[in-house]
Design an enzyme around this catalytic site. Structure first.
Site, PDB file in Angstrom:
ATOM      1  N   LYS A  84       0.854  -1.194   0.000  1.00 31.00           N
ATOM      2  CA  LYS A  84       0.000   0.000   0.000  1.00 31.00           C
ATOM      3  C   LYS A  84       0.881   1.232   0.000  1.00 31.00           C
ATOM      4  O   LYS A  84       2.051   1.191   0.399  1.00 31.00           O
ATOM      5  CB  LYS A  84      -0.923   0.049   1.221  1.00 31.00           C
ATOM      6  CG  LYS A  84      -0.232   0.022   2.606  1.00 31.00           C
ATOM      7  CD  LYS A  84       0.266   1.337   3.163  1.00 31.00           C
ATOM      8  CE  LYS A  84       0.879   1.208   4.555  1.00 31.00           C
ATOM      9  NZ  LYS A  84       1.680   2.328   5.002  1.00 31.00           N
ATOM     10  N   LEU A  94      11.577  -4.175   4.031  1.00 34.39           N
ATOM     11  CA  LEU A  94      11.147  -4.078   5.435  1.00 34.39           C
ATOM     12  C   LEU A  94      11.223  -2.624   5.900  1.00 34.39           C
ATOM     13  O   LEU A  94      12.109  -1.889   5.479  1.00 34.39           O
ATOM     14  CB  LEU A  94      12.089  -4.880   6.335  1.00 34.39           C
ATOM     15  CG  LEU A  94      12.172  -6.380   6.131  1.00 34.39           C
ATOM     16  CD1 LEU A  94      12.887  -7.014   7.310  1.00 34.39           C
ATOM     17  CD2 LEU A  94      10.804  -6.997   5.947  1.00 34.39           C
ATOM     18  N   GLY A 141       9.500  -0.111   5.221  1.00 33.73           N
ATOM     19  CA  GLY A 141       9.447   0.832   4.104  1.00 33.73           C
ATOM     20  C   GLY A 141       8.204   1.703   4.109  1.00 33.73           C
ATOM     21  O   GLY A 141       8.074   2.610   3.298  1.00 33.73           O
ATOM     22  N   ILE A 145       5.354   0.559   3.268  1.00 34.54           N
ATOM     23  CA  ILE A 145       4.437   0.059   2.245  1.00 34.54           C
ATOM     24  C   ILE A 145       3.691  -1.204   2.734  1.00 34.54           C
ATOM     25  O   ILE A 145       3.036  -1.883   1.954  1.00 34.54           O
ATOM     26  CB  ILE A 145       5.110  -0.144   0.870  1.00 34.54           C
ATOM     27  CG1 ILE A 145       6.315  -1.050   0.949  1.00 34.54           C
ATOM     28  CG2 ILE A 145       5.525   1.198   0.293  1.00 34.54           C
ATOM     29  CD1 ILE A 145       6.938  -1.313  -0.438  1.00 34.54           C
ATOM     30  N   GLY A 146       3.823  -1.470   4.031  1.00 31.74           N
ATOM     31  CA  GLY A 146       2.909  -2.409   4.678  1.00 31.74           C
ATOM     32  C   GLY A 146       3.161  -3.882   4.444  1.00 31.74           C
ATOM     33  O   GLY A 146       2.226  -4.684   4.600  1.00 31.74           O
ATOM     34  N   GLY A 152       4.681  -6.392   6.107  1.00 29.06           N
ATOM     35  CA  GLY A 152       4.386  -7.307   7.212  1.00 29.06           C
ATOM     36  C   GLY A 152       2.888  -7.369   7.478  1.00 29.06           C
ATOM     37  O   GLY A 152       2.322  -8.449   7.686  1.00 29.06           O
ATOM     38  N   SER A 153       2.238  -6.214   7.455  1.00 35.23           N
ATOM     39  CA  SER A 153       0.794  -6.156   7.718  1.00 35.23           C
ATOM     40  C   SER A 153       0.018  -6.895   6.623  1.00 35.23           C
ATOM     41  O   SER A 153      -0.962  -7.588   6.892  1.00 35.23           O
ATOM     42  CB  SER A 153       0.313  -4.699   7.746  1.00 35.23           C
ATOM     43  OG  SER A 153       1.058  -3.960   8.677  1.00 35.23           O
ATOM     44  N   ASP A 198      -2.402  -1.352  10.588  1.00 32.91           N
ATOM     45  CA  ASP A 198      -2.474  -1.406   9.130  1.00 32.91           C
ATOM     46  C   ASP A 198      -3.086  -2.693   8.592  1.00 32.91           C
ATOM     47  O   ASP A 198      -3.345  -2.796   7.398  1.00 32.91           O
ATOM     48  CB  ASP A 198      -1.039  -1.349   8.556  1.00 32.91           C
ATOM     49  CG  ASP A 198      -0.658   0.052   8.157  1.00 32.91           C
ATOM     50  OD1 ASP A 198      -1.466   0.967   8.353  1.00 32.91           O
ATOM     51  OD2 ASP A 198       0.459   0.213   7.639  1.00 32.91           O
TER      52      ASP A 198
HETATM   53  C1  LIG Z   1       2.068   4.680   9.977  1.00 36.12           C
HETATM   54  C2  LIG Z   1       1.321   3.661   9.211  1.00 36.12           C
HETATM   55  C3  LIG Z   1       0.368   4.349   8.226  1.00 36.12           C
HETATM   56  O1  LIG Z   1      -0.183   3.473   7.329  1.00 36.12           O
HETATM   57  O2  LIG Z   1       2.101   2.812   8.367  1.00 36.12           O
HETATM   58  P1  LIG Z   1       3.600   2.226   8.279  1.00 36.12           P
HETATM   59  O3  LIG Z   1       4.568   3.318   8.018  1.00 36.12           O
HETATM   60  O4  LIG Z   1       3.936   1.474   9.535  1.00 36.12           O
HETATM   61  O5  LIG Z   1       3.499   1.274   7.117  1.00 36.12           O
HETATM   62  C4  LIG Z   1       0.485   2.750  10.138  1.00 36.12           C
HETATM   63  O6  LIG Z   1      -0.542   3.441  10.775  1.00 36.12           O
HETATM   64  C5  LIG Z   1       1.221   1.936  11.123  1.00 36.12           C
HETATM   65  O7  LIG Z   1       0.539   0.722  11.242  1.00 36.12           O
HETATM   66  P2  LIG Z   1       1.273  -0.574  11.839  1.00 36.12           P
HETATM   67  O8  LIG Z   1       2.662  -0.688  11.291  1.00 36.12           O
HETATM   68  O9  LIG Z   1       0.351  -1.734  11.629  1.00 36.12           O
HETATM   69  O10 LIG Z   1       1.338  -0.137  13.329  1.00 36.12           O
HETATM   70  P3  LIG Z   1       1.291  -0.997  14.680  1.00 36.12           P
HETATM   71  O11 LIG Z   1       2.120  -2.222  14.509  1.00 36.12           O
HETATM   72  O12 LIG Z   1      -0.125  -1.124  15.147  1.00 36.12           O
HETATM   73  O13 LIG Z   1       2.027   0.011  15.678  1.00 36.12           O
HETATM   74  C6  LIG Z   1       3.417   0.283  15.643  1.00 36.12           C
HETATM   75  C7  LIG Z   1       3.657   1.471  16.558  1.00 36.12           C
HETATM   76  O14 LIG Z   1       3.244   2.658  15.875  1.00 36.12           O
HETATM   77  C8  LIG Z   1       2.529   3.517  16.723  1.00 36.12           C
HETATM   78  N1  LIG Z   1       1.252   3.882  16.081  1.00 36.12           N
HETATM   79  C9  LIG Z   1       0.738   3.136  15.052  1.00 36.12           C
HETATM   80  C10 LIG Z   1      -0.422   3.524  14.432  1.00 36.12           C
HETATM   81  C11 LIG Z   1      -1.073   4.685  14.892  1.00 36.12           C
HETATM   82  N2  LIG Z   1      -2.214   5.104  14.335  1.00 36.12           N
HETATM   83  N3  LIG Z   1      -0.557   5.406  15.915  1.00 36.12           N
HETATM   84  C12 LIG Z   1       0.599   5.025  16.504  1.00 36.12           C
HETATM   85  O15 LIG Z   1       1.056   5.709  17.420  1.00 36.12           O
HETATM   86  C13 LIG Z   1       2.357   2.841  18.048  1.00 36.12           C
HETATM   87  O16 LIG Z   1       3.297   3.430  18.921  1.00 36.12           O
HETATM   88  C14 LIG Z   1       2.798   1.413  17.823  1.00 36.12           C
HETATM   89  O17 LIG Z   1       3.552   0.982  18.891  1.00 36.12           O
HETATM   90  N1  LIG Z   2       6.194 -11.249   7.501  1.00 34.57           N
HETATM   91  C1  LIG Z   2       6.826 -10.112   7.775  1.00 34.57           C
HETATM   92  N2  LIG Z   2       7.244  -9.313   6.789  1.00 34.57           N
HETATM   93  C2  LIG Z   2       7.858  -8.139   7.064  1.00 34.57           C
HETATM   94  N3  LIG Z   2       8.124  -7.686   8.297  1.00 34.57           N
HETATM   95  C3  LIG Z   2       7.730  -8.444   9.326  1.00 34.57           C
HETATM   96  C4  LIG Z   2       7.067  -9.668   9.110  1.00 34.57           C
HETATM   97  N4  LIG Z   2       6.789 -10.176  10.304  1.00 34.57           N
HETATM   98  C5  LIG Z   2       7.267  -9.311  11.215  1.00 34.57           C
HETATM   99  N5  LIG Z   2       7.846  -8.259  10.652  1.00 34.57           N
HETATM  100  C6  LIG Z   2       8.478  -7.111  11.365  1.00 34.57           C
HETATM  101  O1  LIG Z   2       7.712  -5.915  11.122  1.00 34.57           O
HETATM  102  C7  LIG Z   2       8.604  -4.825  10.847  1.00 34.57           C
HETATM  103  C8  LIG Z   2       7.930  -3.769   9.972  1.00 34.57           C
HETATM  104  O2  LIG Z   2       7.341  -4.434   8.914  1.00 34.57           O
HETATM  105  P1  LIG Z   2       7.014  -3.856   7.484  1.00 34.57           P
HETATM  106  O3  LIG Z   2       5.610  -4.221   7.209  1.00 34.57           O
HETATM  107  O4  LIG Z   2       8.016  -4.317   6.511  1.00 34.57           O
HETATM  108  O5  LIG Z   2       7.174  -2.289   7.629  1.00 34.57           O
HETATM  109  P2  LIG Z   2       6.199  -1.101   7.323  1.00 34.57           P
HETATM  110  O6  LIG Z   2       5.033  -1.243   8.278  1.00 34.57           O
HETATM  111  O7  LIG Z   2       7.027   0.110   7.579  1.00 34.57           O
HETATM  112  O8  LIG Z   2       5.807  -1.224   5.901  1.00 34.57           O
HETATM  113  C9  LIG Z   2       9.804  -5.459  10.193  1.00 34.57           C
HETATM  114  O9  LIG Z   2      10.970  -4.690  10.376  1.00 34.57           O
HETATM  115  C10 LIG Z   2       9.899  -6.807  10.882  1.00 34.57           C
HETATM  116  O10 LIG Z   2      10.704  -6.729  12.034  1.00 34.57           O
END
Ligand SMILES: C[C@@](CO)(OP(=O)(O)O)[C@H](O)COP(=O)(O)OP(=O)(O)OC[C@H]1O[C@@H](n2ccc(N)nc2=O)[C@H](O)[C@@H]1O
Ligand SMILES: Nc1ncnc2c1ncn2[C@@H]1O[C@H](COP(=O)(O)OP(=O)(O)O)[C@@H](O)[C@H]1O
Length: 295
Positions: free
Chosen positions: A11, A95, A97, A99-100, A102-103, A136
């Site tokens: 994403k 990882l 990045g 772009i989600g 792991g989620s 996410d």
């Molecule tokens: C910021 C966003 C935007 O899409 O993306 P990424 O850069 O990670 O991909 C997301 O909300 C990330 O979602 P996700 O990566 O699933 O977050 P989580 O594992 O639930 O939380 C990781 C940490 O980010 C913080 N967190 C996350 C989401 C949110 N709305 N508020 C927060 O403060 C929390 O401190 C949590 O401990």
């Molecule tokens: N299957 C998986 N793929 C990627 N990352 C994972 C996975 N399982 C756990 N993780 C952990 O989640 C962290 C963030 O994941 P990732 O989705 O790549 O990042 P972001 O949420 O920034 O896109 C990674 O650095 C890794 O430690």
């Protein structure tokens, strides 16, 4: 031959506004999740016993921390299902990045095993389960490009213009928790509304007005590689950070244009080109083999 093969798409956050912080530390967001036609791939094989094993290839993560394993285990616990699975990950997404990856892997695991184990959970129930794994995860479970509020889990599907995205992958990983925990992060954006956009395409003009990512100034100051990628891409089109980074992206009218710009990137830089899609490729694939239950 696996029993089921499913994609786990990436994403982009076309914009990301931080409205404030909740008492539990999570941030209230407004963001637009754009699903892409590029991602990881997961192969599922049923087991005769209840064991869950994951072959994560080059991904060096302890099994118990892998979001694929955690998703499978959670589904077993929630449903009492006694099925097991061998899951093989083909990792294409970087990882940390933004772009989600792991989620999306977690969401595809929930969708795939719900089907294979015949758990019959609805998409709503799977999304609620996914929320326990990360903010996410629900958007990938629901599988639609969507406007998101709350902490990213209150989703309204929207239709975006079909664009081709050039995504640069700076040579660094950004910790989402570290960015959200930083006192310098701006957390006071005014809320906006999508009400006037109903029945209309979410076009580039609208996005230009509201695009921007509240994490970008902080992340650029912490990671020079992110700033360098953004500055370079900005020569060609408006460039933004996705999520908390590290990736930056810009939109183009054709894949050829995006590819030709990527080909000009400095030696050693990584990037990818992907099209925005309205429906998750995982859902399309799943529909091809069965009907997804629930709303
Ligand atoms: C910021 C966003 C935007 O899409 O993306 P990424 O850069 O990670 O991909 C997301 O909300 C990330 O979602 P996700 O990566 O699933 O977050 P989580 O594992 O639930 O939380 C990781 C940490 O980010 C913080 N967190 C996350 C989401 C949110 N709305 N508020 C927060 O403060 C929390 O401190 C949590 O401990
Ligand atoms: N299957 C998986 N793929 C990627 N990352 C994972 C996975 N399982 C756990 N993780 C952990 O989640 C962290 C963030 O994941 P990732 O989705 O790549 O990042 P972001 O949420 O920034 O896109 C990674 O650095 C890794 O430690």
């Amino acid at each position: 031959m696996p029993d089921l093969q499913l994609p786990a798409p990436a994403k982009l956050n076309l914009f990301l506004r931080i409205l404030g912080r909740r008492e539990d530390g999570y941030h209230r967001l407004q963001t637009l999740f754009q699903l892409l036609d590029f991602g990881d791939q997961l192969d599922f094989e049923l087991r005769a016993n209840s064991e869950i094993s994951v072959d994560a290839g080059s991904l060096q993560i302890p099994l118990q921390e892998n979001l694929i394993y955690r998703a499978a285990h959670l589904l077993q616990q929630r449903t009492g299902c006694t099925g097991g699975a061998y899951i093989r990950l083909h990792k294409n997404l970087p990882l940390g990045g933004g772009i989600g990856g792991g989620s999306s892997d977690a969401a595809t695991t929930l969708l795939g095993l719900n089907q294979l184990w015949q758990c019959h959970l609805t998409l709503n129930e799977l999304a609620q389960l996914g929320r326990q794994l990360g903010a996410d995860v629900p958007v990938f479970v629901r599988g639609r490009t969507a406007w998101a509020e709350g902490i990213g889990e209150v989703l309204t599907p929207v239709v975006t213009e079909t664009r081709h995205y050039l995504v640069l992958v700076p040579d660094c990983q950004v910790s989402t928790a570290a960015v959200f925990g930083d006192p310098r992060l701006t957390r006071d954006s005014a809320p906006i509304t999508l009400a006037h956009l109903r029945d209309r395409w979410l076009d580039s003009e609208w996005l230009e007005e509201y695009s921007g990512n509240d994490c970008q100034p902080l992340v650029e100051s912490l990671y020079p590689a992110v700033r360098a990628a953004k500055d370079w891409l900005q020569q060609f089109a408006r460039a933004h950070l996705t999520g908390t980074g590290a990736c930056v992206f810009a939109a183009f009218d054709s894949a050829q244009t995006a590819e030709s710009i990527l080909a000009k990137a400095p030696a050693g830089w990584r990037g990818l080109v992907a099209a925005g899609v309205q429906e998750s490729p995982a859902h399309r694939q799943l529909k091809a083999v069965s009907k997804i239950t629930g709303a």
